[in-house]
Design a protein around this motif. Sequence first.
Motif, PDB file in Angstrom:
ATOM      1  N   VAL A 131       0.357 -12.295  -0.276  1.00  0.00           N
ATOM      2  CA  VAL A 131      -0.709 -11.346  -0.244  1.00  0.00           C
ATOM      3  C   VAL A 131      -0.238 -10.008  -0.721  1.00  0.00           C
ATOM      4  CG1 VAL A 131      -2.341  -9.885   1.352  1.00  0.00           C
ATOM      5  CG2 VAL A 131      -1.867 -12.357   1.780  1.00  0.00           C
ATOM      6  N   GLN A 132      -0.871  -9.279  -1.574  1.00  0.00           N
ATOM      7  CA  GLN A 132      -0.481  -8.062  -2.307  1.00  0.00           C
ATOM      8  C   GLN A 132      -1.179  -6.920  -1.463  1.00  0.00           C
ATOM      9  OE1 GLN A 132      -1.355  -9.818  -6.643  1.00  0.00           O
ATOM     10  NE2 GLN A 132       0.372  -8.340  -6.916  1.00  0.00           N
ATOM     11  N   PHE A 133      -0.516  -5.913  -1.167  1.00  0.00           N
ATOM     12  CA  PHE A 133      -0.914  -4.910  -0.476  1.00  0.00           C
ATOM     13  C   PHE A 133      -0.829  -3.599  -1.543  1.00  0.00           C
ATOM     14  CE2 PHE A 133       0.115  -7.480   2.866  1.00  0.00           C
ATOM     15  CZ  PHE A 133      -0.947  -7.357   3.968  1.00  0.00           C
ATOM     16  N   HIS A 134      -1.875  -2.766  -1.288  1.00  0.00           N
ATOM     17  CA  HIS A 134      -2.030  -1.539  -2.306  1.00  0.00           C
ATOM     18  C   HIS A 134      -2.161  -0.421  -1.179  1.00  0.00           C
ATOM     19  CE1 HIS A 134      -2.519  -3.617  -6.008  1.00  0.00           C
ATOM     20  NE2 HIS A 134      -2.883  -4.495  -5.302  1.00  0.00           N
ATOM     21  N   PHE A 135      -1.112   0.090  -0.839  1.00  0.00           N
ATOM     22  CA  PHE A 135      -1.211   1.307   0.083  1.00  0.00           C
ATOM     23  C   PHE A 135      -1.325   2.476  -0.550  1.00  0.00           C
ATOM     24  CE2 PHE A 135       0.765  -1.936   3.031  1.00  0.00           C
ATOM     25  CZ  PHE A 135       0.092  -1.624   4.107  1.00  0.00           C
ATOM     26  N   SER A 136      -1.947   3.512   0.171  1.00  0.00           N
ATOM     27  CA  SER A 136      -2.018   4.863  -0.431  1.00  0.00           C
ATOM     28  C   SER A 136      -2.990   4.613  -1.690  1.00  0.00           C
ATOM     29  CB  SER A 136      -0.807   5.615  -0.989  1.00  0.00           C
ATOM     30  OG  SER A 136       0.134   5.830   0.089  1.00  0.00           O
ATOM     31  N   LEU A 192      -5.819 -18.800  -1.176  1.00  0.00           N
ATOM     32  CA  LEU A 192      -6.339 -17.749  -2.147  1.00  0.00           C
ATOM     33  C   LEU A 192      -5.395 -16.643  -2.454  1.00  0.00           C
ATOM     34  CD1 LEU A 192      -9.848 -17.334  -0.124  1.00  0.00           C
ATOM     35  CD2 LEU A 192      -9.307 -18.725  -1.764  1.00  0.00           C
ATOM     36  N   LYS A 193      -5.738 -16.116  -3.717  1.00  0.00           N
ATOM     37  CA  LYS A 193      -5.072 -14.992  -4.138  1.00  0.00           C
ATOM     38  C   LYS A 193      -5.726 -13.734  -3.728  1.00  0.00           C
ATOM     39  CE  LYS A 193      -3.463 -12.594  -8.229  1.00  0.00           C
ATOM     40  NZ  LYS A 193      -3.522 -12.644  -9.816  1.00  0.00           N
ATOM     41  N   VAL A 194      -5.009 -12.921  -2.783  1.00  0.00           N
ATOM     42  CA  VAL A 194      -5.355 -12.005  -1.706  1.00  0.00           C
ATOM     43  C   VAL A 194      -4.797 -10.729  -2.165  1.00  0.00           C
ATOM     44  CG1 VAL A 194      -5.919 -11.170   0.549  1.00  0.00           C
ATOM     45  CG2 VAL A 194      -5.938 -13.653  -0.041  1.00  0.00           C
TER      46      VAL A 194
END
Length: 385
Positions: free
Chosen positions: A165-170, A29-31
């Motif tokens: 997996v793509q992370f979006h912190f802050s 999956l695209k996460v």
Amino acid sequence: MSQHNCDLLIVGAGMLGLAHAWAGAKRGLKVRVFERSHTPLGASIRNFGQALVTGQAPGVMLDLARQSHRLWAELGQAAGLQLKQQGSLLFARSEAEEALLEAFCAGRACEQGYRVELLRGAALDGLYGGRFAHHRAALHGLDDQQLYSREALPQIVDYLRTLGVQFHFSTLVRDVEPGSALTSTGRFSARHIVVCSGHDYQTLLAEPLAALQPSVCRLQMLRARLQQPLDLQHAVLTGLSCVHYGAFADLPEAEAIRAQIRREQPELETHGIHLLVSPTPHGELIIGDSHDYGSDASPFNAEGVDDIMLALAEHTLGGKLHVLERWQGVYGSRGPGPFSVLQAGAGVSAVLMHTGLGMSVGLGLGERSLSALLGEGEWPQASVA
């Protein structure tokens, strides 16, 4: 599929959020994972890093812990985690604690298949050069594992990035609805949204979460170093934990321990203190903990509580401790069960822990929840089998 920013959007980069992300990534999956802080800073990195099978109550929690045990071994190897797999040692300090361990081994451990061994005599004296010989017995939990959470979670994030997996912190997620999430950097669409928001019950899905009547548990924690070095490779507990963990707490023999606590050290019950010790990869020890429940976590620590925990730790470990760091652990607690899984709308779910056992069962809970989300299995239910 192309009209969506992702297949799976996860709110929260704590243990449950990462567990769901890993389960999704393994399925191709695209996460995307959104986290309001610049790195995981919640309950999952403030804890002991103990992934315990031995302490879990028979039923769903034991099943999830056993599944998580296998998944930790897989993830540990893939992500290069420093995962200690030597098990745990639960020390009996009194006759009542020893009697409970004997009863557990003779009864429930055999009936439920807990992999444990009771160490006494030469086997106990031989542990760490006799360092623990002043105890009456030790329950060796063979399936228990431990890691250093504050280093392990960032490592897991790095590994998941290699899986796409793509992370979006802050980045704060302000609202979720079927098919999309409104964030502080814009709106993102997703086929499935899973909210793993820890003990934040007000930012997202406040109304359905309020119906659970959850509270918050605040813990006092310490990082210390022994003056006499000890190359500890096990997670350490004492018989005090037997009145807290579901594997033991409902056994008839546990009442004698409770009576002894109330008679000799009632402050342990008042502050919910039971000793846990975890080694770090740097020769230090994480020590705790206490339990203070309420709707919010008070910012004020009591030095007397730390003194009690340090005294227990020094007796258990047989040496003086030098404190390096103090902090508060905080987690969601006292919901309708040990965890909750909510379907809050079409394609919108929330998965929350109501105990401090996320490291022990989180990987299994994430795997089962995502399986159910994709129609591959049943939603996990927090009921005792």
